[in-house]
Write an enzyme that holds these catalytic residues in place. Structure first.
Site: not given
Ligand code: F6R
Length: 624
Positions: A619, A105-106, A516, A27, A497, A500, A2, A79
């Site tokens: 995201k 926070n915590g 294979h 945060r 990673k 993307e 938080c 959070w």
């Molecule tokens: C990769 C990434 C995505 C998510 C995927 C699932 O870095 O962030 O592949 O892992 O879209 O998202 P969540 O975990 O929010 O269901």
């Protein structure tokens, strides 16, 4: 995680606190709240406002119902951990008489015992949070102390001594017109010193617009800010300590990212904390594991004869790792599926099937639809999720939250490591409930889990050669990743990673599959990253991976080898060797993933891409 702000000084406290909260909103944004101390007709009083949702909701409330001007204020952006993201659970939490306000926070691990004690004393709790107990304890302890300068700080020390877990607390009291106190253990707090004014913040972003003069607080310390006596820092026993003074040389934007160039790098750096917080409070006094919400009986958990782990992307890779650990510890068969495929192939599910859904956001539509399908088929659903109160945990029968804090960068990093750790906890929990492992066996593995934050920290301190390697790989057309056993999902994650973030073709393979077919793509200079299992794991697996390195090298590959300290077998075949600390085989993905995150980030950065917001991605993916 938080955001916390405190202020004592000549400006209107509310303005300073809200400005600090705006900078700390990264945060957490489940709710926001403020409290200010004002002079009333019968002495001091507190005025507070709080609202679920983003800070903008609170600002709207304050525009409609303004708080009085004041020179002492505290604020919080939440959070959620204990208790959903509601108005009631928003901070500040006030004591029953309304004379103490606290932001936190915590996670206070022993809050249940403290809550029971307070309820026995007749106090009625008004929230589901762990924080509220502090407001009531502060009131009681403060009342028992003689009137004197330093009384509020002494109460803070006495209360802090009773708390277990992680906390940054900031407390204001209606009877203290000049004083604000705060306390910290395992959770951040910095003090800003201005001209006749003082600031408190979870990090310097909270006050960077006002001052760059900061004091860093140590572990288990209480800080008192008093308008006339100034700043005093003590340990919990009351001995005065000198805080470390420093000058912040970041601008405001860098301050939000903790001085890192990207949120992703900041989040990578936060991984030790994310793991530690995910483990925090999970082990009860008798060694039993504790889940956040379990709407399943022990009998239902004992009846489980099959587990599906269902998720997407990085969360899917966490599921693949979970399979190795859960099957090993519970002997229950585990299948792992990408959520977008799960329901369409009509999986065989019934009452004795447990479906574990993993989602950072808790809103991924593919995962949500898979969850609903599982429930229609009467399967039990357990969610591993990072966002408290999101749809997926709300619709599940049981929930284990990862306490990674908000993840701003689109690419998952700290939430991935926290998910893996949460999966281990689920495996151990099931093994325990079903009587396959005794509490002391579980505790022994948990003790190994508790070493992981330190191990990740160690990896992070040796990343400069990986960054250098990343810069040298920026022009690669394709990069391959190989692993066996739990190293295989790590290879998939390393490739994801890279794709993307750096938009480079990358693929992860089970190292044994290479011969294979995929080995045909290896050409002179093709970079191949190999995740090597510990030589202390099953000897044959380690030896086979070492052979795989030789095979690709013989065909011209440039080998980048991730191996644990002391593994000398790999040395002759590694063009680049990245060392990680020795870690038990099943737990190794938590450390071996970290260099791959740094590598992808560095390559993307060198290629000039926006690391935090890669093209075409979001995201939270709320469409199927
Ligand atoms: C990769 C990434 C995505 C998510 C995927 C699932 O870095 O962030 O592949 O892992 O879209 O998202 P969540 O975990 O929010 O269901």
């Amino acid at each position: 995680m938080c955001g916390i702000v405190g202020y004592v000084g000549p400006q209107n406290a509310l303005d300073v606190v809200l400005e600090g909260l705006r900078r700390l909103e990264y945060r957490g944004y489940d709710s926001a709240g403020v409290a200010v101390r004002v002079d009333g007709p019968d002495g001091g009083e507190l005025a507070a406002a709080k609202k679920a949702g983003k800070l903008a909701n609170l600002e709207k409330l304050l525009a409609d119902e303004p708080l009085p001007e004041s020179t002492i204020g505290i604020g919080h952006t939440r959070w959620a951990t204990h208790g959903g993201p509601t108005d009631r659970n928003a901070h500040p939490h006030l004591s029953a008489d309304g004379r103490v306000a606290v932001v936190h926070n915590g996670i206070i691990e022993n809050f249940a015992a403290l809550r029971a004690e307070l309820e026995d004393a007749g106090i009625e709790m008004r929230s589901e949070t762990d924080t509220e107990v502090v407001a009531h304890l502060m009131t009681a302890v403060y009342a028992g102390l003689p009137e004197s300068p330093g009384r509020l700080a002494e109460a803070m020390r006495l209360v802090s001594g009773r708390l277990e877990g992680a906390f940054t607390l900031v407390v204001t009291h209606a009877d203290e017109p000049d004083t604000l106190v705060a306390s910290r253990r395992n959770s951040p707090l910095v003090v800003g010193i201005g001209d006749g004014e003082y600031f408190l913040g979870s990090d310097v972003a909270a006050f960077i617009a006002h001052t760059r003069e900061a004091r860093e607080l140590g572990q288990d310390q209480v800080v008192e800010i008093d308008r006339t006596r100034g700043l005093t820092v003590t340990d919990f026993a009351g001995s005065v300590v000198e805080p470390v003074a420093y000058t912040v040389d970041w601008d405001a934007a860098a301050a939000e990212k903790g001085g890192h160039d990207w949120f992703m790098l900041k989040e990578i750096a936060e991984q030790p904390q994310a793991i530690a917080d995910t483990l925090l409070g999970r082990l009860g006094e008798d060694g039993e594991l504790i889940l956040d919400e379990v709407r399943l009986s022990d009998q239902e958990l004992r009846d489980i004869d099959k587990i599906f782990v269902v998720s997407c992307g990085t969360s899917f890779h966490a599921g693949l790792i979970a399979k190795y650990a859960i099957e090993h510890w519970t002997r229950i068969p585990v299948e792992v599926e990408v959520a977008s495929e799960f329901r369409y192939r009509d999986p065989v599910l019934d009452r004795s099937t447990l479906v574990v859904v993993i989602s950072q956001s808790g809103e991924t539509m593919d995962t949500l639809m898979a969850l609903r399908h599982a429930k229609e088929q009467k399967a039990r659903v357990l969610a591993i999720c990072n966002v408290n109160g999101s749809t997926i945990p709300r619709e599940s029968d049981a929930v284990l939250y990862t306490h990674a804090g908000p993840e701003v960068a689109v690419a998952s990093t700290k939430s991935f490591l926290a998910q893996i750790v949460a999966c281990y906890l689920v495996g151990l929990f099931l093994a325990q409930v079903r009587g396959i492992k005794y509490a002391d066996e579980v505790a022994a593995i948990v003790a190994e889990l508790q070493k992981l934050p330190g191990a990740v920290e160690q990896v992070l301190t040796h990343m400069e050669p990986v960054r250098e390697l990343g810069r040298s790989l920026a022009d690669a057309d394709t990069i391959l990743f190989l692993g066996r056993h739990v190293g295989f999902p790590v290879a998939l994650e390393g490739a994801l990673k890279l794709k993307e973030l750096a938009y480079i073709h990358a693929e992860g393979f089970a190292a044994g599959e290479l011969k294979h077919g995929p080995i045909a793509v290896i050409d002179q200079g093709t970079p191949v990253v190999v995740i090597v299992p510990s030589p202390r794991s099953r000897e044959s697996v380690h030896g086979k991976v070492v052979s795989n390195i030789q095979e690709v090298r013989a065909r011209g590959a440039r080998t980048i080898v991730i191996a644990e300290e002391g593994d000398d077998d790999v040395v002759p075949y590694a063009d680049h060797l990245i060392r990680v600390p020795r870690t038990p085989t099943l737990l190794a993905p938590v450390v071996t993933t970290v260099p791959l995150q740094i590598l992808a980030c560095e390559i993307a950065d060198t290629r000039g891409f926006d690391v935090d917001q890669p093209r075409n991605l979001a995201k939270s993916v709320t469409v199927e």
